[in-house]
Enzyme design. Structure first.
Site, PDB file in Angstrom:
ATOM      1  N   SER A 104      14.519  71.703  87.592  1.00 60.36           N
ATOM      2  CA  SER A 104      13.644  73.160  87.328  1.00 60.36           C
ATOM      3  C   SER A 104      13.888  73.956  88.569  1.00 60.36           C
ATOM      4  CB  SER A 104      12.060  72.925  87.042  1.00 60.36           C
ATOM      5  OG  SER A 104      12.167  72.224  85.771  1.00 60.36           O
ATOM      6  N   TRP A 154      21.854  65.761  82.866  1.00 61.26           N
ATOM      7  CA  TRP A 154      21.074  66.259  81.654  1.00 61.26           C
ATOM      8  C   TRP A 154      21.844  67.605  81.269  1.00 61.26           C
ATOM      9  CZ3 TRP A 154      18.254  62.373  82.178  1.00 61.26           C
ATOM     10  CH2 TRP A 154      17.795  61.914  83.346  1.00 61.26           C
ATOM     11  N   GLU A 194      16.149  74.499  80.317  1.00 60.85           N
ATOM     12  CA  GLU A 194      16.530  76.058  80.284  1.00 60.85           C
ATOM     13  C   GLU A 194      15.051  76.476  81.043  1.00 60.85           C
ATOM     14  OE1 GLU A 194      18.161  78.527  77.713  1.00 60.85           O
ATOM     15  OE2 GLU A 194      19.051  76.884  76.419  1.00 60.85           O
TER      16      GLU A 194
END
Length: 383
Positions: free
Chosen positions: A124, A151, A356
């Site tokens: 993040s 990821w 995202e």
């Protein structure tokens, strides 16, 4: 003007997409192996012209495609979205040579693309990227990429990666450059990660992978702009994916509660059930409208796209989690049986709240944008 409803042409196109998904894409998706790239499915998306439309239309079209496909075949939706996410930086920021070489292969479904931003220590917090791009003094110029990505959807099976690496140490977001890295570049290896979600996710290792000025997307040092520009487009469409899943769960619940007999009559006659279904429908429609509004704002070049994109992604993904969970509850144990639609959606719906930009990141973006523009006339904020 914000679009709060679709015109007849858009409504018909969505119906056509759902029919294509049911008749042509679902059978191909069913033959795929979980955790692996389904190349026949990607090729089918290309053959139907849907991949080309990723780069020839706006954000609202992208959202309509993702929502419509997700209602019928989440595998097809995800394959389409990952092609767009991985190759959009090439389309929007690439050189003429980069676009000419890669985009026809991506839109035909011949080449699989991936967006390589996240790292083991920078998910993040994308500005904390540690993948190094060291100047290649021993070679013919350019850089050597050293470090890891993690990821990454479509890794390690993709044919090209949009890779974000640090070219200026200690410069935060300003020291990142975006590179187009073919999968066969020496020193690049990858391994799959076994995840809850059925689509492929993996890790990438960069051992002094050579890149040159010809591989840069945009300008050196401006890679964060490439990443955020891509995410501002795709975040609302993640919301559209979530709305499609919520609608599929709602439709299944309406059918089940109308036909299932319990306590002397159909489930729908129980007020606790009918009110629950009404809440599911209310939240789904609210999320849909916010997604459409955010996409329309993007297409119109509005000043508040980052805030709207974050709001749409946040509301829609949280809503889908609620609706799918409620649908499972109303269906009972049968919904958790392997192969049931809701069992599939239950596994699919969790990840969009993380990738995202996790829900917490979206809230931070919303608050930052609100305070940044506080006191300014509406529409005056810079994009």
């Amino acid at each position: 003007m914000t679009a709060f409803s679709l015109d007849p042409g858009q409504t018909a196109w969505c119906a056509e997409l759902r029919a294509l998904a049911a008749e042509q894409l679902r059978p191909v998706a069913d033959k795929g192996e979980p955790g692996r790239v389904n190349r026949p499915l990607v090729a089918a998306l290309g053959r139907l012209g849907l991949l080309a439309r990723l780069f020839s239309s706006g954000a609202l079209d992208l959202c309509l495609m993702r929502e419509s496909l997700a209602q019928v075949c989440t595998e097809a939706e995800t394959a389409l979205a990952l092609q767009g996410l991985g190759a959009h930086p090439v389309h929007a920021y690439g050189t003429a040579a980069q676009r000419a070489h890669w985009l026809p292969r991506v839109t035909d479904g011949d080449a699989v693309a991936a967006f390589a931003l996240s790292e083991p220590g920078a998910g993040s917090d994308a500005a904390a990227l540690a993948l190094r791009a060291d100047e290649d003094r021993a070679g013919a110029g350019g850089w050597r990429l050293t470090g890891e990505k993690c990821w990454i959807s479509n890794a390690p099976e993709a044919d090209l990666y949009t890779v974000f690496a640090r070219t200026t140490p200690g410069a935060g977001a300003r020291g990142v450059t975006a590179f187009l890295v073919p999968a066969d570049r020496p020193g690049l290896t990858g391994t799959p990660i076994d995840m809850l979600s059925p689509h492929p996710i993996g890790a990438l290792a960069f051992d002094a992978v050579p890149v040159t000025a010809d591989d840069v997307l945009g300008e050196p040092g401006h890679g964060f702009r490439v990443a955020m520009g891509t995410l501002n487009l795709f975040r609302p469409s993640v919301g559209a994916f979530a709305v499609g899943m919520a609608q599929a769960a709602l439709d299944a619940t309406l059918e089940h509660t109308a036909g299932r007999e319990a306590f002397g009559g159909p489930l729908k006659d129980l007020q606790t059930v009918s009110h629950q279904v009404a809440e599911m429908a209310l939240r789904t429609e609210a999320a849909r409208l916010m997604v459409y509004a955010a996409a329309t704002a993007y297409d119109q070049g509005a000043a508040d796209v980052p805030r709207r994109a974050a709001m749409a992604k946040l509301l829609a993904t949280e809503t889908a989690q609620y609706v799918v969970d409620a649908a499972v509850q109303l269906h009972g144990a049968r919904a958790l049986r392997r192969g049931h639609l809701l069992e599939h959606l239950y596994r699919e719906v969790r990840a969009p709240r993380i990738y995202e930009g996790a829900s917490e990141v979206q809230r931070a973006i919303i608050a930052k944008e609100l305070y940044r523009t506080a006191g300014r006339p509406e529409g005056s904020a810079s994009r």
